[in-house]
Design an enzyme around this catalytic site. Structure first.
Site, PDB file in Angstrom:
ATOM      1  N   ASN A 191       0.855  -1.193   0.000  1.00 16.87           N
ATOM      2  CA  ASN A 191       0.000   0.000   0.000  1.00 16.87           C
ATOM      3  C   ASN A 191       0.890   1.241   0.000  1.00 16.87           C
ATOM      4  O   ASN A 191       2.112   1.130   0.027  1.00 16.87           O
ATOM      5  CB  ASN A 191      -0.959  -0.027   1.190  1.00 16.87           C
TER       6      ASN A 191
ATOM      7  N   LYS B  53       8.658 -17.733  -9.643  1.00 14.62           N
ATOM      8  CA  LYS B  53       8.033 -16.620 -10.368  1.00 14.62           C
ATOM      9  C   LYS B  53       6.924 -17.163 -11.266  1.00 14.62           C
ATOM     10  O   LYS B  53       7.140 -18.108 -12.016  1.00 14.62           O
ATOM     11  CB  LYS B  53       9.099 -15.905 -11.195  1.00 14.62           C
TER      12      LYS B  53
ATOM     13  N   PHE C 170      -4.857   3.363  14.602  1.00 11.74           N
ATOM     14  CA  PHE C 170      -5.034   4.407  13.595  1.00 11.74           C
ATOM     15  C   PHE C 170      -6.155   4.001  12.658  1.00 11.74           C
ATOM     16  O   PHE C 170      -6.371   2.812  12.432  1.00 11.74           O
ATOM     17  CB  PHE C 170      -3.725   4.634  12.811  1.00 11.74           C
TER      18      PHE C 170
ATOM     19  N   LYS D  41     -11.876  -2.891  17.883  1.00  8.51           N
ATOM     20  CA  LYS D  41     -10.480  -3.294  18.125  1.00  8.51           C
ATOM     21  C   LYS D  41     -10.174  -3.417  19.612  1.00  8.51           C
ATOM     22  O   LYS D  41      -9.214  -4.061  19.991  1.00  8.51           O
ATOM     23  CB  LYS D  41      -9.523  -2.282  17.504  1.00  8.51           C
TER      24      LYS D  41
HETATM   25  O1  C5P Z   1      -8.960  -2.375  10.320  1.00  5.54           O
HETATM   26  P1  C5P Z   1      -8.006  -1.304   9.903  1.00  5.54           P
HETATM   27  O2  C5P Z   1      -6.869  -1.830   9.063  1.00  5.54           O
HETATM   28  O3  C5P Z   1      -8.602  -0.121   9.235  1.00  5.54           O
HETATM   29  O4  C5P Z   1      -7.423  -0.764  11.280  1.00  5.54           O
HETATM   30  C1  C5P Z   1      -6.340   0.114  11.341  1.00  5.54           C
HETATM   31  C2  C5P Z   1      -5.620  -0.045  12.629  1.00  5.54           C
HETATM   32  O5  C5P Z   1      -5.447  -1.421  12.942  1.00  5.54           O
HETATM   33  C3  C5P Z   1      -4.219   0.503  12.548  1.00  5.54           C
HETATM   34  O6  C5P Z   1      -3.851   0.950  13.818  1.00  5.54           O
HETATM   35  C4  C5P Z   1      -3.393  -0.704  12.107  1.00  5.54           C
HETATM   36  O7  C5P Z   1      -2.042  -0.584  12.485  1.00  5.54           O
HETATM   37  C5  C5P Z   1      -4.093  -1.822  12.852  1.00  5.54           C
HETATM   38  N1  C5P Z   1      -4.070  -3.118  12.168  1.00  5.54           N
HETATM   39  C6  C5P Z   1      -3.348  -4.157  12.690  1.00  5.54           C
HETATM   40  N2  C5P Z   1      -3.363  -5.389  12.090  1.00  5.54           N
HETATM   41  C7  C5P Z   1      -4.096  -5.606  10.982  1.00  5.54           C
HETATM   42  C8  C5P Z   1      -4.849  -4.551  10.433  1.00  5.54           C
HETATM   43  C9  C5P Z   1      -4.807  -3.317  11.047  1.00  5.54           C
HETATM   44  O8  C5P Z   1      -2.670  -3.959  13.701  1.00  5.54           O
HETATM   45  N3  C5P Z   1      -4.089  -6.794  10.412  1.00  5.54           N
END
Ligand code: C5P
Length: 397
Positions: free
Chosen positions: A208, A286, A323, A341
């Site tokens: 990303n 590959k 975040f 979360k």
């Molecule tokens: O669910 P989402 O990806 O939008 O959530 C973002 C937050 O969750 C961020 O703080 C990111 O670092 C954390 N995150 C994580 N593990 C994941 C997905 C997101 O720690 N697999």
């Protein structure tokens, strides 16, 4: 800046040892006292006379020197300093630290000490990237040493890549940061940062647009308030800050493991843009076009949610911050995320392309917690980080 501070400087035997002379000069200029220790090999590169002349103190070099032992035993020598700095740290010296060897004065001091240790590696690029050195570096970091560098660049051996000793002003900055007393002194904080790379095959991956800029700025700001920072970073485009423990990872699964290993901590700040999915049928070779015009079908599996796992885990830090990078309904989504979360705060921002925030120098955030929402003006990422670090310090009081 470093008045009243004593640095025990262990000089290893590498071509970069000449830069230790410059480091001594900078340390003295900043007001620090320097006790120099040289390995036998260091003496092949710089003379004890130059080192002691610049340090204004005698050079310690031998484990079984009766005069030294009478003046100050090696155990005592390992404890008198506020900080031990190993610069340059050769591959061999790092290997001996990782093994806990005590076969010369430098390794014995490093084993006997209870003082924080900063290690500035310098070696040939192949030696640095060798799995053995990487294992040893991970081990000494797990044992509590902090790293500065190595830098990328031209090497004395004619090669190019990581392995150059960090520049003396950067080492001085890392020393100053480690000795800084602040509201977060004595606190351990884990920061995740950057994107993750999820392999499709050995040469392709899904990623990303995260640059790691905000996570890096937060780690630096926490360090500046005195925290010991474990910085778990995916392949970011901005370099990691000096004076923090850098734990580089590529995939979400590796990031989850690294965070679990870095616990316990007083706080976890999860700024990484973690991929929600990984390719479950990634190829170990590959992938090739097969001439039929049909594209390979990728299958996906859900990645571990690191933030959620840490928030609900037995080793939960007192403060867990997540975040939310959203492109629409930012606050509503962030509010839902806070509950889902199980973290204490969500730092929400709008990353739709028109904002220029993702990969840019500024950020506009809203902090959500059980107490409600607080929207900050659009600010440079460094300033967002500084304010957030102070808020974290208040919460950990
Ligand atoms: O669910 P989402 O990806 O939008 O959530 C973002 C937050 O969750 C961020 O703080 C990111 O670092 C954390 N995150 C994580 N593990 C994941 C997905 C997101 O720690 N697999």
């Amino acid at each position: 800046m470093l008045a009243q501070k004593r640095i025990l400087l262990v000089i290893g035997g590498g071509i970069a040892a000449y830069k230790a002379l410059e480091l001594i000069r900078l340390l003295r200029g900043a007001g620090a006292a320097v006790t120099p220790v040289m390995t036998k090999a260091a003496g092949e590169f710089v003379t004890p006379l130059s080192v002691s002349a610049l340090a204004g103190e005698k050079v310690y070099a031998h484990l079984f020197d009766l005069t030294d032992e009478a003046e100050m035993g090696h155990i005592q020598l390992s404890r008198v300093a506020d900080l031990i700095v190993v610069a340059p740290a050769t591959a061999d010296l790092i290997a001996r630290m990782a093994q806990g060897r005590a076969d010369d004065l430098a390794s014995t001091l490093l084993l006997a000490t209870d003082t924080p240790v900063l290690v500035a590696p310098a070696m040939n690029v192949r030696m640095w990237t060798h799995p053995a050195t990487q294992r040893n570096v991970a081990q000494i970091q797990a044992d509590g040493a902090r790293l500065i560098g190595p830098d990328d660049g031209d090497m004395a051996c004619g090669e190019y890549g990581p392995g150059r000793l960090a520049e003396p002003p950067a080492i001085l900055a890392a020393i100053t940061a480690m000795l800084a007393k602040g509201p977060l002194t004595g606190k351990h904080i884990i920061v995740t940062s950057g994107p993750t790379h999820e392999p499709i095959d050995p040469v392709r991956y899904i990623a990303n647009r995260s640059s790691g800029a905000q996570g890096t700025a937060i780690a630096a700001a926490l360090r500046d308030l005195g925290a010991r920072v474990s910085f778990v970073t995916g392949p970011a485009t901005v370099p990691p800050p000096a004076g923090v423990t850098v734990i580089p990872v590529e995939t979400a699964a590796q990031m989850a493991d690294a965070v679990a290993r870095a616990l316990p901590a007083d706080a976890a700040i999860m700024a990484a843009a973690v991929a929600d999915w990984r390719v479950s049928n990634a190829s170990d070779r590959k992938m090739k076009k097969d001439g039929t015009g049909t594209a390979p079908a990728l299958q996906f599996a859900e990645n571990p949610d690191i933030l959620k796992t840490v928030s609900h885990g037995p080793n939960r830090p007192r403060l867990v911050v997540g975040f939310a990078a959203e492109t629409d309904d930012v606050i509503a989504h962030a509010q839902a995320k806070l509950a889902r979360k199980g973290c204490d705060w969500i730092v929400a921002n709008d990353v739709s392309p028109a904002t220029g925030i993702m990969g840019g120098a500024e950020n506009a955030v809203t902090i959500l917690s059980a107490k409600g929402a607080e929207t900050w003006p659009r600010l440079p990422k460094d300033e967002v980080a500084r304010r957030l670090a102070h808020r974290i310090a208040d919460a950990l009081k």
